[in-house]
Design an enzyme around this catalytic site. Structure first.
Site, PDB file in Angstrom:
ATOM      1  N   THR A 377       0.908  -1.132   0.000  1.00  0.00           N
ATOM      2  CA  THR A 377       0.000   0.000   0.000  1.00  0.00           C
ATOM      3  C   THR A 377       0.949   1.183   0.000  1.00  0.00           C
ATOM      4  O   THR A 377       2.157   1.006  -0.046  1.00  0.00           O
ATOM      5  CB  THR A 377      -0.901  -0.054   1.266  1.00  0.00           C
ATOM      6  OG1 THR A 377      -1.789  -1.174   1.142  1.00  0.00           O
ATOM      7  CG2 THR A 377      -1.732   1.177   1.481  1.00  0.00           C
ATOM      8  N   SER A 395      -4.255   2.284  -1.917  1.00  0.00           N
ATOM      9  CA  SER A 395      -3.810   0.908  -2.131  1.00  0.00           C
ATOM     10  C   SER A 395      -4.474   0.268  -3.343  1.00  0.00           C
ATOM     11  O   SER A 395      -5.536   0.709  -3.786  1.00  0.00           O
ATOM     12  CB  SER A 395      -4.137   0.075  -0.885  1.00  0.00           C
ATOM     13  OG  SER A 395      -3.653  -1.249  -1.000  1.00  0.00           O
ATOM     14  N   ASN A 397      -4.131  -3.182  -2.850  1.00  0.00           N
ATOM     15  CA  ASN A 397      -4.055  -4.373  -2.001  1.00  0.00           C
ATOM     16  C   ASN A 397      -2.691  -5.027  -2.106  1.00  0.00           C
ATOM     17  O   ASN A 397      -1.726  -4.455  -1.621  1.00  0.00           O
ATOM     18  CB  ASN A 397      -5.184  -5.359  -2.284  1.00  0.00           C
ATOM     19  CG  ASN A 397      -5.429  -6.296  -1.098  1.00  0.00           C
ATOM     20  OD1 ASN A 397      -5.136  -5.957   0.043  1.00  0.00           O
ATOM     21  ND2 ASN A 397      -5.978  -7.469  -1.353  1.00  0.00           N
ATOM     22  N   ASP A 419     -10.430  -8.494   0.564  1.00  0.00           N
ATOM     23  CA  ASP A 419     -10.601  -7.914   1.896  1.00  0.00           C
ATOM     24  C   ASP A 419     -11.980  -8.182   2.488  1.00  0.00           C
ATOM     25  O   ASP A 419     -12.217  -7.901   3.664  1.00  0.00           O
ATOM     26  CB  ASP A 419     -10.338  -6.403   1.856  1.00  0.00           C
ATOM     27  CG  ASP A 419      -8.866  -6.071   2.051  1.00  0.00           C
ATOM     28  OD1 ASP A 419      -8.084  -6.995   2.327  1.00  0.00           O
ATOM     29  OD2 ASP A 419      -8.495  -4.895   1.914  1.00  0.00           O
ATOM     30  N   SER A 448     -11.205  -2.391   5.828  1.00  0.00           N
ATOM     31  CA  SER A 448      -9.814  -2.079   5.528  1.00  0.00           C
ATOM     32  C   SER A 448      -9.037  -1.806   6.801  1.00  0.00           C
ATOM     33  O   SER A 448      -9.616  -1.449   7.835  1.00  0.00           O
ATOM     34  CB  SER A 448      -9.743  -0.845   4.617  1.00  0.00           C
ATOM     35  OG  SER A 448      -8.406  -0.425   4.424  1.00  0.00           O
ATOM     36  N   GLY A 468       1.094  -1.834   5.236  1.00  0.00           N
ATOM     37  CA  GLY A 468       1.411  -2.950   6.105  1.00  0.00           C
ATOM     38  C   GLY A 468       0.280  -3.926   6.337  1.00  0.00           C
ATOM     39  O   GLY A 468       0.347  -4.752   7.238  1.00  0.00           O
TER      40      GLY A 468
END
Length: 567
Positions: A377, A395, A397, A419, A448, A468
């Site tokens: 990201t 992002s 992903n 997600d 998210s 992260g």
């Protein structure tokens, strides 16, 4: 008005490294505060794009549009027009905080269980690879919205740096070259992606000129036509055509109906410090609030390092448990936000924590996903001379998202559908589990971890965030504790401190390699923790610290940003 140009340097373990040039306006008026303009991002060319916009008279919000678009060009593995994100804004004129939700949405033909086989098992790679993994992008709509409602310059001016970088090209750095090498198999699955990012079918080396003329054309379409330049007309038709021909489920209406949502951020205090962070569909603000509310019941600064680490791990365990149980897109489901953030609930949860013994994540779920871990990201932070500020996390992903370029648009699509909760007892690529609250529904936004955040007390203001994956929230929590409880005001130390993580499931403390001594680890093992040493460090935090006493802005960029990109 007197103008000065200065450079800010940040001390590192190997000396001083140049982070960015900062345009500083010293105002000879009776203003009560002077905010030196500063930008920090994951790529110097993106930072320069924002600086150029500030130099033209733009504000922090204009700069945020420019940086977001430039990152889409120069850091294509991490974000882009085919992805989504959250932009946390502070408008100085009325002290208003706003979250711009540009998160992707599920296509109209999406449904719960769409990535499971007849035995309710996940189909390998279905939610990660190719156009069927892509949700409807929100980045272009968010940039247009920010420009129209908060910017001062035209969209043509704020997108101009990104258009030039895409059209004329830029010399790739070692990080991008290494990332392409490590993910070349994904890129080779789509001939358009391979044609763009590989040099004659081979992995390029640092210094190769990467040109993306089709992406430049799409950016120009947005600059001149606004939303119709991406969510309508040729670009939309071409994206839908390419997605459907490759087996995806997008419809033209999915793009035409996409809308940005302006939300109220999560706000709370921790030991007198004001925290402002992302609201749902980000889990960040709520999870940070729960964790820090629990920590209020313990003398964190008085504890030994191992007791402090144990306590933080236990707090994360409980906060991430609630993430699994309750959190999702609040436009679709009811989330008990007030209860989760209440002082009463924090006391209840804190009472479950023993300083002598690790708790237990009672549910044990099988991990039935492939072992690849996506963590990519990007984040950037901005402050301007008026005190307007932006923290933005965006992002696609995992690295290079779905790996699918949408026709002749040059747009690399996300794989954010992963997600969502795939089904019962099925973790996503970050090992996170979910419930019905985060199940797939048409038009719904997946939960998210992206958590752009402001932290403010008498010492100053932090504008911060990081990539992260599931570890984003724990990284920010550690930095906030360091700033508040340890009174750490050195921004470089805030972004470079050793990191550990607990996310309820799997029931373990994950630590960075070579970050903690054997004595501390032994103490944690005695308390009953399972310790897992990760194969690499994680995160790429970008932080601005505005020092209220000195009336200066200091920036720090995570030294981990140039580390391993294999995952």
């Amino acid at each position: 008005m007197q103008k000065k140009f200065v450079k800010i340097f940040v001390q590192t373990q190997t000396g001083f490294c140049w982070i960015l040039s900062v345009l500083l306006f010293v105002i000879s008026t009776n203003a009560t505060a002077i905010y030196p303009a500063a930008i920090v991002s994951a790529h110097p060319l993106a930072t320069k794009a924002g600086e150029a916009v500030l130099a033209q008279g733009g504000n922090a919000f204009d700069a945020a549009v420019a940086v977001s678009a430039a990152l889409a060009v120069v850091e294509p593995f991490a974000s882009g027009l085919g992805g989504g994100g959250f932009w946390l804004l502070h408008r100085a004129s009325d002290a208003r905080d706003i979250m711009i939700d540009g998160r992707e949405t599920a296509p109209g033909k999406a449904f719960s269980g769409m990535y499971l086989d007849e035995k309710k098992k996940p189909v390998k790679g279905a939610s990660l690879n190719g156009p069927s993994a892509a949700a409807i992008p929100g980045v272009p709509a968010a940039l247009i919205y920010i420009n129209e409602h908060y910017g001062q310059l035209s969209l043509e001016k704020t997108l101009a740096p990104a258009i030039r970088l895409a059209q004329d090209g830029f010399s790739i750095d070692q990080r991008l070259a290494r990332t392409i090498e490590n993910h070349q198999n994904k890129l080779r699955q789509n001939h358009l992606a391979a044609r763009i990012f590989l040099h004659g079918g081979k992995v390029p080396v640092s210094g190769w000129l990467l040109r993306q003329p089709q992406l430049a054309a799409t950016l120009r379409s947005i600059a001149t036509r606004g939303a119709d330049g991406f969510y309508g007309g040729h670009v939309a038709q071409e994206m839908v055509r390419s997605v459907r021909e490759a087996g995806g489920i997008w419809q033209y209406e999915d793009l035409a109906d996409y809308r940005v949502v302006e939300r109220k951020p999560i706000q709370f205090t921790y030991r007198g410090t004001q925290i402002t962070s992302a609201s749902l569909p980000s889990a960040g603000g709520l999870t940070l609030a729960q964790g820090l509310n629990m920590l209020e019941h313990f003398p964190v600064s008085e504890l030994s390092e191992w007791d402090k680490m144990h306590l933080i791990a236990e707090v994360l365990r409980l906060a991430y448990q609630d993430r699994v149980e309750y959190l999702g897109d609040s436009d679709f489901i009811s989330v008990p936000e007030k209860r989760l953030m209440s002082a009463y609930y924090a006391r209840q949860r804190a009472a479950r924590i023993s300083l002598d013994r690790a708790g237990s994540s009672s549910a044990v779920y099988p991990t039935e996903r492939e072992s690849e871990k996506g963590t990519e990201t990007t984040h950037f932070s901005v402050i301007d001379i008026e005190g307007n500020r932006v923290a933005a996390t965006i992002s696609i992903n995992t690295f290079f998202g779905s790996g699918f370029i949408a026709g002749n648009t040059g747009v690399l699509l996300n794989n954010e559908m992963d997600d969502f909760s795939m089904g019962d007892n099925v973790p996503n690529i970050f090992g996170l589990y979910g419930r019905e609250a985060n199940a797939i529904l048409p038009g719904k936004r997946p939960l998210s971890s992206m958590s752009p955040t402001f932290v403010e007390n008498e010492n100053g203001i932090l504008i911060m965030g990081t990539p992260g994956g599931s570890r984003i929230i724990s990284m920010l929590l550690l930095a906030i504790i360091d700033y508040v409880d340890n009174q750490q005001l050195d921004p470089y130390k805030l972004v470079s401190r050793p990191r550990f993580h607990h996310q309820y499931l799997p029931d373990q403390i994950e630590i960075e390699p070579n970050a903690f001594d054997e004595k501390l680890i032994a103490k944690l093992l005695q308390k009953g923790h399972v310790i897992k040493t990760a194969t690499r460090q994680w995160g790429n935090m970008q932080l601005i610290f505005f020092d209220k006493k000195e009336q200066k802005s200091y920036v720090a960029s995570d030294p981990r940003g140039s580390f391993d990109t294999r995952y």
